[in-house]
Design a protein around this motif. Sequence first.
Motif: not given
Length: 524
Positions: A345-351, A363-372, A397-399, A425-428
Amino acid sequence: MTPLQRRAFLQYASGAAAAGTLPRWAWSNSPVQHDPFALGVASGDPTSEGVVLWTRLQPTPDHPFTAQLTVHWELADDPAFRHIVQRGQATALPALGHSVHVEVTGLAPARWYHYRFMLGDAVSASGRTRTAPAADALDAHLRIAFASCQRWEHGHYAAWRHLCADQPDLVLFLGDYIYEYATPPITTGLARVHALRYASTLADFRDRYALHKSDPALQAAHAACPWAVTWDDHEVQNDYASAQGKGSQGDPAAFLALRSAAWQAFYENMPLRAASLASPDFGTLQVYRRLRWGRLANVHLLDTRQHRSWQACRATDTGGAAAVRPQDCAALADPQRSLLGATQEQWLDAGLAADARHDRTRWSVMAQQTLFSPRRYPSGVVSTDSWDGYPGARARLLQSLARHAPRNSVLLGGDIHQNYVCKVQSEAAGGQPSSPEVIASEFCGTSISSRAGTTQDKVDAIARHNPHVLLARSDQRGYGLADITPQRWTTTLRVVDDPLRADSGASTQARFVVEDGRAGPVPA
C-alpha cells in the motif's frame, strides 16, 4: 537443501540470468533427439534498455534432463537473424526445472527485436520483443492487451490467436494462468480434458504449466510481444490468503509446502527477473513492480494475493471464500484488514505521488487481479474475496488517488470472468458514494476461457443496482485492448464467438474512451 545451500542457489540463479555477451563460443556437436523447446519462448518486463528472455527445456521420458545445460541465445534486429545485436549463453538449472531467464541490457529504447534459443543442434521458435521508450519520451501510441483466467477444460485458446492479430506492444496477464484442479468427473460440455491430478507438488505444478504451454495459440501470444505477469489464486489454491499462510487444507505446514512448490513453478514458467527471487526457499516472490512506458504510462502491477488478510468471517477449513451479510460479519469493517498489505500500500501510494509530480506521467495504470469498484448485490450480500471484502483497503487507495490526483488514473482487473466497465468514485464511510465526483476509470476483463458461473440476467440486476457500472457482461470470453495516446485511452473489449472451438471467430463487444484530464469512461 540447507538455508546456506538455498542462498547459494539463488545467487547462482541470479548469475545464470545475466546476459553477458560472448563474442565467440563453441557450438555443441551433440545432437538433440527431441525438441527441447516444446514449451515455446517468451519475453517480459521490458525497460528502456532491456528485456527478459525466457524458455524452459522440456524433457521427455525417453530423454530426461538431469544435469545443468548450457543454452545459447541470439537477439537480432531482423526476423532472419542476419544482423545479430547480442548473443550469449545461459545455464538451465535442474533445480529450476531447466528454465532460462536471460536479462538482456544495453538495448536501444523503443525498438523491436527478434530472439531465439539453441541447445546443441536444436533451435527454438523465434520470438518478437521490444523495449520501452526512454524515460523522458512521450510516445504517440501504446497498445496494451490485458487478459486473465484460462482454465484448460472450459475452452480453447482462440482468444490468444485473435490477440496476436491485434499486434499489442505489451500483454498484461492478471492472474489464473493455470488452474490446480483435476478434470471434473462429468465432462459433458467441456472443450477438452486432461489426465493430470489435483496439483500439490512441484512436479504437479510443472506438469500443469507444461500442459497449458503446449497450446499453440498461447505459445504464439507469448512469442508476439513482451508480457508482464502477475498471479491470482489458482496458481496455488482457490481463494488462498497468503499473509496468514492459510489455505483450505487443515495442515498449515502442508499448505506452506504446496504454496512454495506452486510459487517456484510460477517463477520457472514466467519471464520474470531474478530479482523476483526474494527468499531462498520460495517462501515469497517479489511480484508487484512497475513498468514505465516513458512519460505516456506507468503500470503499477499489483499483487493482491500474497499479502492479503484472511477473508472476513471465513472458516479455515473451507474450500473457498463465501459471500456474507455485513450486519452478520463485524470483521468486514475492520479498517486494518488489507488486500495489498501495508508495505505494498505504501509503495503504491508513493508511486501515485511520483506520477502526479511535475506532470510526470500521462496515464497511471493500476493492473491488478479483480474488480475494484463496489458490486452491491440486490440481496445485500458482499463478496469477501474481492475488494468488496476489504472496504478499508479500498478506501485507503481511493484516498491516495484523491490526495495525489495523478493526471489520469485507470484500473485494470480480471478474476470474475466478466466484463465490467465502471466509473470509480470517491467513497464515504460505509462504502456509499460521497459525491458524484469520478476520480478514475476501471476496466475489469472477462476470462480467456474460464466460465463465469452466473447468468446475464443476474448480472443485469447487479448493474441496475450499481449506477457507477456502465457495462456488465458475463456471457462471453475474451480479452481487452487498451490503445493509449497522450490525448485519450480507448478500451476495446474483444470476445470469441464460441470458446469450445479452437477456430472460433471473434468480435468487438464494446468500446469505451477516457479523455485526457476527464476521469470516467464513455461509450465510443
